[in-house]
Design an enzyme around this catalytic site. Structure first.
Site, mmCIF file in Angstrom:
data_model
loop_
_atom_site.group_PDB
_atom_site.id
_atom_site.type_symbol
_atom_site.label_atom_id
_atom_site.label_comp_id
_atom_site.label_asym_id
_atom_site.label_seq_id
_atom_site.Cartn_x
_atom_site.Cartn_y
_atom_site.Cartn_z
ATOM 1 N N ASP A 67 0.629 -1.376 0.090
ATOM 2 C CA ASP A 67 -0.010 0.031 0.138
ATOM 3 C C ASP A 67 0.785 1.251 0.162
ATOM 4 O O ASP A 67 2.026 1.175 0.131
ATOM 5 C CB ASP A 67 -0.937 0.149 1.277
ATOM 6 C CG ASP A 67 -0.372 -0.436 2.447
ATOM 7 O OD1 ASP A 67 0.919 -0.382 2.452
ATOM 8 O OD2 ASP A 67 -0.887 -0.610 3.471
ATOM 9 N N ASN A 136 -7.619 -2.569 14.254
ATOM 10 C CA ASN A 136 -9.061 -3.047 13.972
ATOM 11 C C ASN A 136 -9.077 -4.098 12.731
ATOM 12 O O ASN A 136 -10.156 -4.494 12.349
ATOM 13 C CB ASN A 136 -9.675 -1.633 13.203
ATOM 14 C CG ASN A 136 -9.162 -1.302 12.061
ATOM 15 O OD1 ASN A 136 -7.965 -2.008 11.643
ATOM 16 N ND2 ASN A 136 -9.571 -0.215 11.206
ATOM 17 N N GLU A 143 -9.703 -1.739 5.347
ATOM 18 C CA GLU A 143 -10.351 -1.591 6.448
ATOM 19 C C GLU A 143 -11.701 -2.506 6.778
ATOM 20 O O GLU A 143 -12.167 -3.005 5.774
ATOM 21 C CB GLU A 143 -11.015 -0.328 6.397
ATOM 22 C CG GLU A 143 -9.774 0.915 6.521
ATOM 23 C CD GLU A 143 -8.924 1.159 7.629
ATOM 24 O OE1 GLU A 143 -8.777 0.116 8.528
ATOM 25 O OE2 GLU A 143 -8.434 2.187 7.760
HETATM 26 C C1 GLP Z 1 -0.506 0.309 8.680
HETATM 27 C C2 GLP Z 1 -0.245 -0.561 7.328
HETATM 28 C C3 GLP Z 1 -0.282 -2.005 7.417
HETATM 29 C C4 GLP Z 1 0.208 -2.362 8.646
HETATM 30 C C5 GLP Z 1 -0.450 -1.822 10.040
HETATM 31 C C6 GLP Z 1 0.133 -2.089 11.294
HETATM 32 O O1 GLP Z 1 -1.446 1.210 8.570
HETATM 33 N N1 GLP Z 1 -1.189 0.021 6.214
HETATM 34 O O2 GLP Z 1 0.272 -2.615 6.492
HETATM 35 O O3 GLP Z 1 0.353 -3.689 8.872
HETATM 36 O O4 GLP Z 1 -1.013 -0.704 9.618
HETATM 37 O O5 GLP Z 1 1.131 -1.403 11.629
HETATM 38 P P1 GLP Z 1 2.256 -1.430 12.697
HETATM 39 O O6 GLP Z 1 2.872 -2.514 12.359
HETATM 40 O O7 GLP Z 1 3.218 -0.139 12.952
HETATM 41 O O8 GLP Z 1 1.527 -1.796 14.023
#
Ligand code: GLP
Length: 234
Positions: A67, A136, A143
């Site tokens: 993404d 979430n 989402e």
């Molecule tokens: C982000 C990314 C995800 C990621 C998630 C968790 O927003 N788009 O690909 O896995 O949230 O993030 P983190 O690893 O910092 O907890």
């Protein structure tokens, strides 16, 4: 589903790097699906080390990232392009032309989604997809409520996701409102999936996943329908 419970972030990163190392030793020209966020940083540190020691090479590896934020240039220090350069790519022997990350600043974002999906089809399938999970239950930026049949698309970020990610920006107003993300079906097309999750905030999503529940309200739960998933969590 293979489930590995760990006691520390370091143990998770170490175990994950062993799986990636095995993948690259078995297939030097693997197509890897990569994730951003704080979760895979330790894994990437191990991969950099293994690469420096000559134990793995990225010279034939192709990567696809999940993404990107809409509106952030590659040079923005919170863009996922920038993140990947800093956390992995600039430290290893990967070829720039083998790196794929959707552009969040394309003039026509719908066309960009289509182009990305076509690239995935042409160069894929992804051999091993690394995934984190949002508080979430989101995967990539899919989402809760996202159709399981979705392909690369533009999403409006949940307020909770913007709040969770605000820690990387000066304030929440700077967190983009939209993102471009591989869809759930695009992720499910991967041959193997490695899900990493660590910490209290991820506990609920992981417990629900491990309960076997499958619901679009919890995007990560789709992994219960995939035949080759490893979950490393703690
Ligand atoms: C982000 C990314 C995800 C990621 C998630 C968790 O927003 N788009 O690909 O896995 O949230 O993030 P983190 O690893 O910092 O907890």
């Amino acid at each position: 589903m293979e489930i590995i419970k760990v006691n520390s972030y370091e143990e998770m990163s170490q175990k994950a790097s062993e799986i990636l190392q095995k993948q690259l030793l078995e297939k030097q020209n693997s197509v890897l699906g990569l994730a951003t966020g704080s979760t895979p940083i330790g894994l990437y540190e191990h991969l950099i080390e293994l690469n420096k020691e000559g134990k793995i090479s990225f010279k034939d590896v192709v990567t696809f990232n999940l993404d990107e934020y809409v509106g952030l240039e590659r040079t923005h220090n919170q863009s996922y392009y920038y993140f990947m350069q800093e956390q992995l790519f600039k430290h290893v022997d990967i070829k720039e032309e083998n790196i794929h990350i959707p552009s969040g600043v394309a003039e026509d974002l719908e066309a960009e989604c289509k182009r990305y999906e076509e690239q995935l089809k042409a160069l894929g399938p992804v051999d091993l997809q690394v995934l984190g999970v949002g508080v979430n239950g989101h995967i990539g930026f899919n989402e809760p409520g996202t159709d399981f049949s979705s392909r690369t698309h533009i999403v409006e970020l949940d307020q909770s996701t913007r709040e969770a990610n605000a820690r990387f920006f000066n304030n929440i107003d700077e967190v983009p409102t939209h993102a471009i993300t591989m869809g759930i079906q695009s992720i499910m097309d991967s041959k193997k999936i490695l899900l990493l999750a660590f910490g209290e905030s991820k506990k609920d999503a992981i417990e629900r996943l491990l309960s076997g529940e499958v619901t679009e309200d919890l995007p990560v739960s789709v992994l219960n329908k995939h035949s080759n998933v490893t979950v490393i969590y703690g």
